[in-house]
Design an enzyme around this catalytic site. Sequence first.
Site, PDB file in Angstrom:
ATOM      1  N   HIS A 207       0.895  -1.347   0.085  1.00 57.08           N
ATOM      2  CA  HIS A 207       0.011   0.011   0.076  1.00 57.08           C
ATOM      3  C   HIS A 207       0.776   1.303   0.086  1.00 57.08           C
ATOM      4  O   HIS A 207       0.400   2.404  -0.099  1.00 57.08           O
ATOM      5  CB  HIS A 207      -0.728  -0.002   1.044  1.00 57.08           C
ATOM      6  CG  HIS A 207      -2.090  -1.061   1.232  1.00 57.08           C
ATOM      7  ND1 HIS A 207      -3.324  -0.750   0.758  1.00 57.08           N
ATOM      8  CD2 HIS A 207      -1.894  -2.328   1.089  1.00 57.08           C
ATOM      9  CE1 HIS A 207      -4.248  -1.751   0.983  1.00 57.08           C
ATOM     10  NE2 HIS A 207      -3.299  -2.651   0.789  1.00 57.08           N
TER      11      HIS A 207
ATOM     12  N   ASP B 268       3.628   9.315  -0.801  1.00 56.31           N
ATOM     13  CA  ASP B 268       2.414   8.540  -0.434  1.00 56.31           C
ATOM     14  C   ASP B 268       2.033   7.627  -1.394  1.00 56.31           C
ATOM     15  O   ASP B 268       2.032   7.839  -2.652  1.00 56.31           O
ATOM     16  CB  ASP B 268       1.308   9.600  -0.279  1.00 56.31           C
ATOM     17  CG  ASP B 268       0.291   9.432   0.639  1.00 56.31           C
ATOM     18  OD1 ASP B 268      -0.107   8.240   1.202  1.00 56.31           O
ATOM     19  OD2 ASP B 268      -0.424  10.391   1.281  1.00 56.31           O
TER      20      ASP B 268
HETATM   21  C1  GDG Z   1      -2.237   3.838   3.531  1.00 56.57           C
HETATM   22  C2  GDG Z   1      -0.913   4.615   2.625  1.00 56.57           C
HETATM   23  C3  GDG Z   1      -2.750   4.638   0.687  1.00 56.57           C
HETATM   24  C4  GDG Z   1      -8.418  10.130   8.247  1.00 56.57           C
HETATM   25  N1  GDG Z   1      -8.985  10.691   9.054  1.00 56.57           N
HETATM   26  C5  GDG Z   1     -10.041  10.382   9.457  1.00 56.57           C
HETATM   27  C6  GDG Z   1     -10.460   9.318   8.695  1.00 56.57           C
HETATM   28  N2  GDG Z   1      -9.593   9.224   7.874  1.00 56.57           N
HETATM   29  C7  GDG Z   1      -9.527   8.357   6.502  1.00 56.57           C
HETATM   30  C8  GDG Z   1      -9.254   8.919   5.238  1.00 56.57           C
HETATM   31  C9  GDG Z   1      -8.919   7.942   4.247  1.00 56.57           C
HETATM   32  C10 GDG Z   1      -7.872   7.041   5.419  1.00 56.57           C
HETATM   33  O1  GDG Z   1      -8.156   7.667   6.703  1.00 56.57           O
HETATM   34  C11 GDG Z   1      -6.338   7.535   5.026  1.00 56.57           C
HETATM   35  O2  GDG Z   1      -6.070   6.972   3.576  1.00 56.57           O
HETATM   36  P1  GDG Z   1      -4.745   7.703   3.199  1.00 56.57           P
HETATM   37  O3  GDG Z   1      -4.726   6.913   1.444  1.00 56.57           O
HETATM   38  O4  GDG Z   1      -5.303   9.110   2.835  1.00 56.57           O
HETATM   39  O5  GDG Z   1      -3.670   7.427   3.948  1.00 56.57           O
HETATM   40  P2  GDG Z   1      -2.949   6.318   4.837  1.00 56.57           P
HETATM   41  O6  GDG Z   1      -3.550   6.187   6.170  1.00 56.57           O
HETATM   42  O7  GDG Z   1      -1.527   6.616   4.898  1.00 56.57           O
HETATM   43  O8  GDG Z   1      -2.989   4.857   3.818  1.00 56.57           O
HETATM   44  C12 GDG Z   1      -1.752   5.403   1.205  1.00 56.57           C
HETATM   45  C13 GDG Z   1      -3.574   3.709   1.654  1.00 56.57           C
HETATM   46  O9  GDG Z   1      -2.692   3.090   2.527  1.00 56.57           O
HETATM   47  C14 GDG Z   1      -4.501   2.815   0.819  1.00 56.57           C
HETATM   48  O10 GDG Z   1      -3.535   1.867   0.061  1.00 56.57           O
HETATM   49  O11 GDG Z   1      -3.513   5.428  -0.152  1.00 56.57           O
HETATM   50  O12 GDG Z   1      -0.749   6.106   0.286  1.00 56.57           O
HETATM   51  O13 GDG Z   1      -0.005   5.393   3.116  1.00 56.57           O
HETATM   52  O14 GDG Z   1      -9.914   7.070   3.862  1.00 56.57           O
HETATM   53  O15 GDG Z   1     -10.858   9.563   4.884  1.00 56.57           O
HETATM   54  N3  GDG Z   1     -11.685   8.655   8.347  1.00 56.57           N
HETATM   55  C15 GDG Z   1     -12.767   9.057   9.194  1.00 56.57           C
HETATM   56  N4  GDG Z   1     -12.428  10.059  10.429  1.00 56.57           N
HETATM   57  C16 GDG Z   1     -11.236  10.520  10.528  1.00 56.57           C
HETATM   58  O16 GDG Z   1     -10.805  11.409  11.457  1.00 56.57           O
HETATM   59  N5  GDG Z   1     -13.942   8.455   9.177  1.00 56.57           N
END
Ligand code: GDG
Length: 469
Positions: free
Chosen positions: A164, A373
């Site tokens: 990921h 990322d």
């Molecule tokens: C890893 C990789 C890759 C955040 N705060 C809240 C909340 N979130 C949710 C967001 C989003 C998720 O968490 C974060 O996903 P990201 O993709 O932005 O980043 P990582 O956590 O670092 O994820 C990344 C991912 O895996 C998938 O393969 O894209 O590059 O680093 O969905 O919305 N959700 C809620 N409350 C919050 O306060 N409900």
Amino acid sequence: MAETSKSPFVVVANRLPVDRDTGDDAAQWRASPGGLVTALEPVLRQHDGIWVGWPGSALDDYGQFEVDGLKLLPIELSSDEIENYYEGMSNGTLWPLYHDVVAKPAFHREWWDAYEQVNRRFAEAAAHSAAPDAVVWVHDYQLQLVPAMLRELRPDMRIGFFLHIPFPPTELFKQLPWRNQILEGLLGADLVGFQRPGGAANFARLVRLRLGHKNHRDRIVLDNGREVCARAYPISIDFASLEKLARTPGVRQRADEIRAELGGTRKIFLGVDRLDYTKGIRQRLRAFGELIVDGLIDVDDAVFVQVASPSRERVQQYVEVRHDIERWVGRINGDLGRIGRQPIHYLHSSYPREEMAALFQAADVMVVTPFADGMNLVAKEYVTCRYGNDGALVLSEFAGAADELKQAFLVNPHDINGMREAMLAAMRADPHDLSRRMRAMRKQVRENDIDSWAKNFLSDLAGRELASA
Ligand code: GDG
């Protein structure tokens, strides 16, 4: 090991997709809604699949259990293993190393020993719960040794692995004292998936340079003639369900409330991240603060809302980045704010999905500026919530999402002046231009959602039958 049923489809990931309810009844679990479980749920249900993972806390009984009809097999981790395998090797070594050494990775032999030991436990549990010729899908950087361990235990199975996070270039990966073991671990899979083509290319190059295995395009040929495919499968989100949520009257009303609470006519800039040093939170706030200092933005006209959800709070580098961000927020608000006119609203908290959808809808400019990322799902979520085709996305070119969301205002997060210009351009952009950009980005995410991601991977791994669930 306790007796479990044998499944033809097994998902192996560090965490189970459930959280323990904080209510009085300790036996209560609820599904934690995440992209991965949404994508895999139909396949798991149709093929009587099982998910192997750590439940996030100690249990009394480590047997298989079910939540909402999903079969789950919990893996036990001791507090030493959490410290060494999870906080240490996974989040203190591999996470920073794979994210361009934005923070310095630490190398400790006892962390590696725990990593091997825990990977073996996951592999054994998966091997034990898989039916003959089963398909197993292993996820992420915490479990890179599992594919080879599984192949040794169960050569009959089809094994897939998806990373990921970014896979680093040769020069960085080479620092890892256990570099060959990790490559060998991944080569146990039939299919190794990455977020971007560059990650797959880095992997194939490393395997050639360090282990001498040749590759023909995305196929790596091992000494015994077995082929391993290394390919990009950019992950996505559940577009239809998030858009539906964003359109509900409750969410729309909440978005109006947020706008009103922030001053009605002020342009709203928004950042949403796990609080992580890879996300470039401090740098984007600094760029915003400078725009105010230089008189290009007035606190009466714009506000920045930054949600930083708590993450990995026991890892020292995360303690430091939090202090650093909070110092900057305090400084900018102290120097530039007035009563009732705070430039930055900093929220160190997690919110329900409905509140996130309302924030996405309220925001005029979404600012996503990671230094590195794998994908960044927040960028895709913002686009999904903008069903009126308005709003602007400022996006780091170092996020995997930049390959697909080309109509965003793309920035280099190391370049503060460039970020200032992009934020200003996004704020002042002509609505027709924004609408053209947003339509194109929404089409991209709608047509490439989480479901097509899972189907593409599984059909390449196991053939049409499993993927069409
Ligand atoms: C890893 C990789 C890759 C955040 N705060 C809240 C909340 N979130 C949710 C967001 C989003 C998720 O968490 C974060 O996903 P990201 O993709 O932005 O980043 P990582 O956590 O670092 O994820 C990344 C991912 O895996 C998938 O393969 O894209 O590059 O680093 O969905 O919305 N959700 C809620 N409350 C919050 O306060 N409900």
